[in-house]
Design a protein around this motif. Structure first.
Motif, PDB file in Angstrom:
ATOM      1  N   HIS A 133      -0.853  -2.870 -23.800  1.00 41.56           N
ATOM      2  CA  HIS A 133      -2.015  -2.523 -22.733  1.00 41.56           C
ATOM      3  C   HIS A 133      -1.639  -1.668 -21.390  1.00 41.56           C
ATOM      4  O   HIS A 133      -1.268  -2.365 -20.486  1.00 41.56           O
ATOM      5  N   SER A 153      -5.934   0.707 -17.968  1.00 41.39           N
ATOM      6  CA  SER A 153      -6.833  -0.398 -17.681  1.00 41.39           C
ATOM      7  C   SER A 153      -7.880  -0.382 -18.482  1.00 41.39           C
ATOM      8  O   SER A 153      -8.308  -1.607 -18.865  1.00 41.39           O
ATOM      9  N   ASN A 154      -8.620   0.408 -19.068  1.00 46.96           N
ATOM     10  CA  ASN A 154      -9.732   0.319 -20.025  1.00 46.96           C
ATOM     11  C   ASN A 154      -9.446   0.463 -21.491  1.00 46.96           C
ATOM     12  O   ASN A 154     -10.424   0.453 -22.249  1.00 46.96           O
ATOM     13  N   ARG A 155      -8.204   0.561 -22.064  1.00 46.54           N
ATOM     14  CA  ARG A 155      -7.847   0.929 -23.474  1.00 46.54           C
ATOM     15  C   ARG A 155      -6.488   0.131 -23.541  1.00 46.54           C
ATOM     16  O   ARG A 155      -5.695   0.310 -22.775  1.00 46.54           O
ATOM     17  N   HIS A 191     -10.428  -9.807 -23.066  1.00 47.58           N
ATOM     18  CA  HIS A 191     -10.070  -8.758 -21.904  1.00 47.58           C
ATOM     19  C   HIS A 191     -11.375  -7.755 -21.951  1.00 47.58           C
ATOM     20  O   HIS A 191     -11.211  -6.712 -22.649  1.00 47.58           O
ATOM     21  N   GLU A 214     -12.549  -5.853 -19.769  1.00 43.99           N
ATOM     22  CA  GLU A 214     -12.246  -4.506 -19.289  1.00 43.99           C
ATOM     23  C   GLU A 214     -11.790  -3.587 -20.259  1.00 43.99           C
ATOM     24  O   GLU A 214     -12.190  -2.230 -19.959  1.00 43.99           O
ATOM     25  N   LEU A 215     -11.660  -4.006 -21.369  1.00 38.84           N
ATOM     26  CA  LEU A 215     -11.254  -2.907 -22.554  1.00 38.84           C
ATOM     27  C   LEU A 215     -12.412  -2.515 -22.929  1.00 38.84           C
ATOM     28  O   LEU A 215     -13.351  -3.346 -23.588  1.00 38.84           O
ATOM     29  N   ASP A 216     -12.576  -1.091 -23.343  1.00 39.52           N
ATOM     30  CA  ASP A 216     -13.803  -0.587 -24.058  1.00 39.52           C
ATOM     31  C   ASP A 216     -13.360   0.503 -25.307  1.00 39.52           C
ATOM     32  O   ASP A 216     -14.294   1.074 -25.807  1.00 39.52           O
ATOM     33  N   GLU A 217     -12.010   0.576 -25.374  1.00 32.58           N
ATOM     34  CA  GLU A 217     -11.373   1.588 -26.063  1.00 32.58           C
ATOM     35  C   GLU A 217     -10.173   1.115 -26.667  1.00 32.58           C
ATOM     36  O   GLU A 217      -9.138   0.710 -26.236  1.00 32.58           O
ATOM     37  N   HIS A 252     -17.773  -5.766 -26.133  1.00 30.83           N
ATOM     38  CA  HIS A 252     -17.251  -4.813 -24.980  1.00 30.83           C
ATOM     39  C   HIS A 252     -16.552  -3.572 -25.651  1.00 30.83           C
ATOM     40  O   HIS A 252     -16.125  -2.361 -24.743  1.00 30.83           O
TER      41      HIS A 252
END
Length: 342
Positions: free
Chosen positions: A106, A109-111, A154, A156-159, A187
């Motif tokens: 990780h 932030s988003n992936r 989590h 905040e993960l979108d990818e 998400h």
């Protein structure tokens, strides 16, 4: 003498057979390419002890016989220069050897990046993960389940990025399971697959895989890894047609490599060949400073000069972004094209 197998045209439907039909002996590779009398090339054979030589015959078939400077050969052939301990180079240049769960990084932030499989169809000598502890991050269903749990917890993960090794070393039924698990997490919007297999063995893009990606609710992006126009053949172009029809976004990332693609015209040829195949140039990375690959290094200012010339040769939408990855940073770092004062 090594057993030599005639290079027959590969069959598209038989990617696993092609995957097993590999050359692991530098002497055999040089013999096939009629370079077995080249003492300079033979002097690097022992570097396979540092990082195994592995190259499918389907990829070797695109190399030019009798040419010691073939750009495809240079990417995969062992070199005596791999034994040089270069200052500033390390075994973990991107500071990746601390996963949140086995096989899941990780970093942004988003992936998150899932190391689906540790193996590759081809071992590129400049690989920044040539020293990575894959034994501690095995691509097993147990580890995948732990990764899925982390991703689910989590929001905040979108990818999710499938990486490796090479994620397409996983069989179609394994990818089907993984994709299904991700689709069940609300998400997660996008699946990105980073792979060299579609160019090394285009037959890996099976009808089953294409159909699975086509029916996914996720936006699917395939990032190819192609460094030179000579890698692209008709079979690859046909594979990309199927993926485009399935709604997959097709991108490419390259590494700027000494004596492979370190001039503007070569990169222009690559961008044109990619665009003709329906693939958009995405990133051109400066070399990650992994120990054993310093002989591929192109300096930042050389890279800037090459890119400035490239801008004059092709349309702007075909120019990849020049960037480097720095361990611990929250994103890739673009390199501006302003030359630095020494």
């Amino acid at each position: 003498m090594a057993h030599i197998v005639t290079l027959n045209p590969p069959r598209r439907e038989d990617w696993l057979t092609q995957l097993g039909d590999v050359i692991t002996d530098p002497d055999e590779l040089l013999h096939i390419l009629e370079l077995n009398a080249d003492k300079e090339l033979l002097a690097g054979r022992d570097a396979r002890r540092l990082f195994a030589l592995r190259v499918p015959r389907a990829f070797v078939a695109r190399m030019e016989k009798g040419n010691p400077n073939d750009p495809l050969l240079h990417q995969v052939l062992t070199s005596k220069e791999e034994f040089i301990a270069a200052p500033g180079f390390s075994t973990d240049p991107l500071e990746e050897q601390h996963s949140v769960v086995p096989g899941l990084l990780h970093k942004y932030s988003n992936r998150a990046l899932l190391l689906v499989k540790g193996g590759c169809a081809v071992n590129c000598r400049y690989c920044f993960r040539r020293h990575f502890p894959y034994s501690d991050n095995q691509g097993s269903k147990r580890n995948w389940q732990a990764a899925i749990s982390y991703i689910s917890d989590h929001p905040e993960l979108d990818e999710i990025i499938f990486s490796g090794g090479d994620p397409l070393m996983a069989k179609d039924h394994e990818l089907d399971w993984l994709i299904g698990e991700l689709e069940a997490i609300p998400h997660i919007k996008r699946l990105r697959i980073h792979s060299r297999l579609p160019i090394v063995i285009p037959a890996r893009i099976t009808e089953t895989l294409v159909a699975r990606l086509a029916r996914s609710r996720l936006q699917v992006i395939l990032v190819n890894h192609i460094n030179h126009a000579n890698e692209i053949d008709e079979e690859f172009r046909a594979a990309m047609v199927g993926l485009r029809q399935a709604g997959v976004t097709l991108l490419n990332q390259s590494v700027l490599l000494r004596d492979v693609n370190d001039n503007a015209q070569t990169l222009a040829n690559l961008s044109n060949a990619l665009f003709d195949a329906g693939v958009m140039p995405y990133y051109l990375h400066v070399l990650d400073k992994v120990q054993g690959a310093a002989h591929f290094m192109v300096s930042d200012d050389e890279a800037r000069m090459i890119m400035r010339e490239l801008l004059t040769l092709i349309s702007g939408y075909m120019v990849p972004k020049l960037a480097r990855e720095i361990g611990g940073e929250p994103s890739k770092t673009p390199l501006d094209l302003q030359l630095r004062q020494s």
